[in-house]
Scaffold this motif. Structure first.
Motif, PDB file in Angstrom:
ATOM      1  N   TRP A 717      51.653  36.525  42.479  1.00  0.00           N
ATOM      2  CA  TRP A 717      49.998  36.658  41.828  1.00  0.00           C
ATOM      3  C   TRP A 717      49.066  37.376  42.347  1.00  0.00           C
ATOM      4  CZ3 TRP A 717      44.730  36.013  42.990  1.00  0.00           C
ATOM      5  CH2 TRP A 717      43.923  35.940  41.915  1.00  0.00           C
ATOM      6  N   SER A 718      48.625  38.696  41.745  1.00  0.00           N
ATOM      7  CA  SER A 718      48.052  39.357  41.634  1.00  0.00           C
ATOM      8  C   SER A 718      46.613  39.224  41.001  1.00  0.00           C
ATOM      9  CB  SER A 718      48.468  40.473  42.059  1.00  0.00           C
ATOM     10  OG  SER A 718      47.498  41.468  42.583  1.00  0.00           O
ATOM     11  N   ASP A 719      45.098  40.023  41.311  1.00  0.00           N
ATOM     12  CA  ASP A 719      44.568  39.704  40.029  1.00  0.00           C
ATOM     13  C   ASP A 719      44.250  41.190  40.142  1.00  0.00           C
ATOM     14  OD1 ASP A 719      42.764  40.485  42.725  1.00  0.00           O
ATOM     15  OD2 ASP A 719      41.116  38.651  42.329  1.00  0.00           O
ATOM     16  N   GLU A 720      44.587  42.540  40.977  1.00  0.00           N
ATOM     17  CA  GLU A 720      44.679  44.204  40.961  1.00  0.00           C
ATOM     18  C   GLU A 720      45.871  44.412  41.444  1.00  0.00           C
ATOM     19  OE1 GLU A 720      44.698  45.419  45.301  1.00  0.00           O
ATOM     20  OE2 GLU A 720      42.362  44.537  44.953  1.00  0.00           O
ATOM     21  N   ALA A 721      45.905  45.602  40.663  1.00  0.00           N
ATOM     22  CA  ALA A 721      46.765  46.827  40.747  1.00  0.00           C
ATOM     23  C   ALA A 721      47.654  46.261  41.704  1.00  0.00           C
ATOM     24  CB  ALA A 721      46.919  48.244  39.910  1.00  0.00           C
ATOM     25  N   LEU A 722      49.450  46.449  41.785  1.00  0.00           N
ATOM     26  CA  LEU A 722      50.063  45.862  43.199  1.00  0.00           C
ATOM     27  C   LEU A 722      50.493  47.998  42.982  1.00  0.00           C
ATOM     28  CD1 LEU A 722      51.716  42.971  42.757  1.00  0.00           C
ATOM     29  CD2 LEU A 722      49.494  43.338  43.695  1.00  0.00           C
ATOM     30  N   SER A 723      51.097  48.567  44.339  1.00  0.00           N
ATOM     31  CA  SER A 723      51.965  49.730  44.464  1.00  0.00           C
ATOM     32  C   SER A 723      53.163  49.436  44.797  1.00  0.00           C
ATOM     33  CB  SER A 723      51.027  49.749  45.550  1.00  0.00           C
ATOM     34  OG  SER A 723      51.873  50.884  46.014  1.00  0.00           O
ATOM     35  N   ARG A 724      53.455  48.574  45.644  1.00  0.00           N
ATOM     36  CA  ARG A 724      55.077  48.188  45.993  1.00  0.00           C
ATOM     37  C   ARG A 724      54.958  47.077  46.831  1.00  0.00           C
ATOM     38  NH1 ARG A 724      52.596  51.377  49.926  1.00  0.00           N
ATOM     39  NH2 ARG A 724      53.223  50.798  51.717  1.00  0.00           N
TER      40      ARG A 724
END
Length: 878
Positions: A717-724
């Motif tokens: 779960w995330s509320d921001e952009a993920l990289s890798r």
């Protein structure tokens, strides 16, 4: 191969089997020379260097030191040496003692009995009558034996020679003018003057560092009535001129003779003694005689009788007398004695350490205890000879020589640390190796990554392309050192490596001291683990919880007869002592205390515990703890445990205020502030709060699937952009994590096929957000099942037109899959060749060996090439 021209230092004891050693043995690198107090220097690589005289196997010195003291005490008893009292007092916890005439030895005794024969005749009970009969030299030399420079050749006798309580039919003939029985005279493989005093039975015709490889030779002639060994025109090693000819003759009666027929080396050039005499084995009393003045001579029962030829312009310290005097006044509570002089010494290197007792396994040292001869009842383990005070060019213990490398404290750290290291070999599966060791097998190699330890070695960091840089300078002990000292468990030592290349691995290049800041190296990184150390040396015992971590050292200043130390001398050594006590404790990360008071024991306060995750209460394996008031810093790579020990002093109150800061990746730092009472142990677990992150790993699991393989899956779960994502795997309990997969953050699974049956693995997931923040999963563990050879049921079954046959091998084997019809006739055979352990598959399309389709019916298939596997049945329906 050579000693480095020293008397007290002797040679390093390497793990070699000595037999005939053809050719010239290479000089052992880094062997320390006899020192007269020269300070350090810069070597050709620009590194600051000092000659440490410590070497592996230096316990061989103890018998010689005992014999030296016996000689001095006999001179005292005979009135040949005046003993008188002098200065004897304590200044700032340093014992100041004046040589009373028995604590040093110097002078010259040149060989003076050429062209003579000496006969040694047993009179029963281990007594020998020594006489000087008519000169007799046998010019028929017999057969040459090729001992090499420092080797020994085992030669058979035509009779049994009675000596040392046994009858010998073989003798070791050494190129160094000595013979021995049962074992070679130089067990290290190299000349060591201390070896005359070892327990091996031996006769020294002219025991010195000779080199028959250079010229001359060694010959033996065996007859029924006598056995003759001749060293004919043999020079001293490294000296092209003087030649020496002498004989040892053995007789069936037990008589033996020594004959000298042209001895041009009357004094050694390398400061080691020449020894002439005999040693009947074991630990006999030592008797010193003069062949020119005391013969005829009758020995004591079972004694070793000898004369040494030497020239010592500067005195040797008689440590036996010095330390016995110390223990007559101070308690037997010191694990290490440290002494300086106010005079130039003949000694090994610029400074050196001598192990006096070792009851610790896993260090690469033998188990022994010579403490009694120095006046201790098993407490004294080591001594450090720190040279004359004037050799230390400044009273500032922190001053870096040439503004670069070592100072007094790092050198003192090396000598004190030699009680435990660095002597350990490693074994990563190919047998014990010393490629992590440098000078005299008693220092870390220049190219090994051990945090720039006081015991040498570097702190190498890769810059890519097989190149490395060392960004620090020598200081303190490494985690590996602390393991050898008994201050860390194996889990609390990170893996390390050495930078290998044919040039780097050469002994002389491994032995060049310590790298400077920003020194560079190139080569191949070879990993080493604590388990490799244990494989070569055994497990370190006592284990860490049972080791003594509160030590006492004593500082001594020995002054020459008729002299007194200046106030500057006193202040200098006292300043060294005070600075060292704190430095030693900081060097050991606060896991050890060091009391250098001569008279007072001080209580200890201990603060210890685990560092845990505040949310899960799980141990955080890797963290750093800093005790601010004392300057202690502990890095813990695994295990989650911290320990600090605080020693009181003469000015302490009942308690100490401590401030400890704890830091770990992905956690908020926390600080412990407490007042701890001396004499108490305070177990305090620390809870660290995870760093807040907008990324959450909501699930993470690893499951064993067929293949064999491990299916690793996760949800986020995330509320921001993920990289890798990064997936890390631990392949063992103490091994570091390694990256096995990475990719776009949208991935939610990875199948790990690089696994082996029967092994356990731990997985950790790292999710990296676009802004660089990261989140880590808890570790999940799986254990792969052991493989069993199995032939599985084909699928599908019944089938048309194709089916798959699967089989699993428990071990590598050459196999085939045969398919037979209902009558047992072979239809087709799939030769699989040699297959590794694991699961393999064959597909059958219903054709025979010629490619023609077969009809419907029942068929059988077998796994061929392994025993005990039953065939299986399948059905083809068309």
């Amino acid at each position: 191969m050579r000693t480095s021209y020293r008397y007290i230092g002797f040679t390093a004891s390497l793990l070699l089997v000595v037999a005939a050693m053809p050719g010239h043995a290479a000089r052992h690198p880094g062997r320390s020379s006899t020192s007269h107090g020269e300070p350090g220097r810069v070597n050709l690589l620009g590194e600051t260097e000092f000659d440490c005289g410590t070497y592996k196997g230096n316990q061989a010195e103890h018998a010689w030191r005992g014999a030296l003291d016996e000689r001095i005490q006999k001179d005292v008893a005979a009135g040949k040496r005046v003993v008188q009292g002098g200065l004897d007092y304590v200044y700032d916890d340093v014992w100041i003692i004046q040589d009373d005439g028995s604590m040093t030895f110097s002078g010259t005794n040149a060989f003076d009995t050429d062209f003579r024969t000496y006969q040694f005749a047993p009179a029963g009970g281990g007594v020998y009558n020594i006489t000087n009969p008519v000169f007799s030299y046998d010019g028929v030399l017999g057969t040459e034996v090729f001992t090499g420079d420092d080797g020994a050749e085992l030669v058979g006798l035509d009779f049994a020679f009675p000596y040392g309580g046994d009858n010998w039919t073989e003798v070791y003939v050494s190129g160094n003018g000595i013979i021995s029985f049962g074992l070679p005279p130089n067990p290290s493989g190299y000349f060591d003057p201390a070896d005359f005093y070892s327990p091996t039975d031996k006769i020294a015709g002219y025991y010195m560092d000779l080199n028959p490889d250079a010229s001359g030779g060694v010959n033996v002639k065996s007859e029924a009535t006598k056995f003759t060994i001749t060293w004919a025109a043999v020079p001293e090693y490294g000296v092209s001129g003087p030649l020496n000819t002498f004989q040892i003759v053995l007789f069936p009666s037990g008589n033996f003779t020594l004959t000298y027929n042209g001895m041009q080396t009357t004094l050694p050039s390398n400061a080691n003694p020449i020894v002439v005499g005999y040693h009947p084995g074991g630990t006999p009393p030592f008797e010193v005689l003069s062949y020119s003045a005391d013969v005829p001579y009758t020995s004591g029962a079972g004694a070793a009788v000898y004369e040494e030829y030497y020239s010592f312009g500067y005195p040797l310290v008689n440590e036996v007398a010095l330390f016995q005097r110390f223990y007559s006044q101070f308690p037997d509570e010191f694990f290490q004695l440290v002494y300086f002089t106010n005079f130039i010494q003949t000694m090994s290197g610029f400074a050196n350490e001598l192990n006096i007792k070792n009851d610790v396994t896993g260090l690469g040292l033998d188990i022994f205890d010579s403490s009694a001869q120095y006046g201790s009842n098993g407490v004294l383990e080591s001594r450090c000879n720190m040279n004359r005070l004037l050799a230390w060019t400044t009273a500032d213990p922190y001053f870096r020589w040439f503004s670069k490398g070592n100072n007094f404290l790092t050198i003192m750290g090396q000598e004190a640390g030699h009680r435990w290291g660095a002597f350990a070999y490693f074994d990563s599966g190919s047998g014990p190796s010393n490629l992590i060791l440098g000078r005299s097998d008693a220092h870390w190699s220049y190219f090994v990554d051990v945090d720039h330890s006081s015991l040498e070695g570097g702190n190498w960091q890769s810059t890519g392309g097989g190149n490395y840089v060392c960004p620090t300078r020598v200081d303190y002990f490494s985690e590996l050192d602390e393991y050898l000292m008994g201050l860390r468990t194996p889990a609390e030592v990170k893996d390390f490596f050495y930078v290998s290349s044919p040039t780097n691995d050469h002994p002389s290049n491994r032995s060049v001291g310590t790298p400077l800041i920003n020194a560079t190296a190139s080569g191949i990184e070879v990993p080493v683990t604590v388990e490799d150390i244990e494989a070569a040396n055994g497990v370190r015992t006592p284990i860490e919880p049972n080791e003594n971590k509160d030590l006492r050292q004593a500082f001594i200043l020995l002054v020459a007869a008729g002299t007194s130390p200046t106030q500057a001398d006193l202040d200098k050594i006292a300043g060294f002592r005070r600075a060292w006590e704190d430095y030693f404790e900081v060097s050991c990360d606060g896991r050890l205390t060091c009391n250098t008071s001569l008279t007072s024991n001080f209580p200890i306060a201990v603060v210890c515990g685990n560092v845990r995750d505040a949310d899960t209460d799980l141990v955080i394996p890797e963290f750093t703890a800093r005790s601010l008031e004392r300057g202690f810093v502990q890095h813990v790579p695994d295990g989650g445990r911290y320990t600090f020990r605080y020693q009181a002093n003469a000015a302490s109150g009942p308690a100490e205020n401590v401030t400890i800061v704890f830091e770990a990746a992905d956690y908020e730092p926390d600080t412990l502030v407490a007042s701890v009472a001396y004499g108490s142990t305070n177990c305090l677990d620390i809870l660290l709060e995870p760093t807040l992150t907008p990324v959450f790993i909501t699930s993470f699991e690893a499951v064993v699937v067929s293949g064999p393989a491990v299916d690793v899956r996760w949800e986020l779960w995330s509320d921001e952009a993920l990289s890798r994502y990064e997936l890390h795997r631990y392949d063992g309990e103490y091994t570091p994590a390694r990256l096995i997969a990475s990719g776009d953050a949208s991935a939610r699974s990875f199948v790990d096929e690089a696994v082996e049956p029967g092994k356990s693995y731990r997985y950790e997931l790292v999710i990296v957000a676009a802004d660089g923040e990261s989140a880590r999963s808890p570790l999940v563990s799986v254990t792969m099942p052991e493989l069993v050879t199995v032939l599985a049921q084909n699928y599908p079954n019944p089938f048309n037109p194709k089916t798959t046959i699967e089989y699993t091998l428990a071990a590598r084997a050459r196999v085939a899959v045969g398919i037979y019809d209902a009558t047992g006739a072979l239809v087709i055979r799939f030769d699989q060749g040699t297959r590794d352990a694991g699961t393999h598959r064959v597909e059958w399309s219903g054709n025979d060996a010629s490619g023609k389709p077969v009809g419907s019916g029942v068929y059988f298939y077998r796994l061929e090439g392994v025993k005990g596997i039953a065939p299986r049945k399948m059905v083809l329906l068309k």
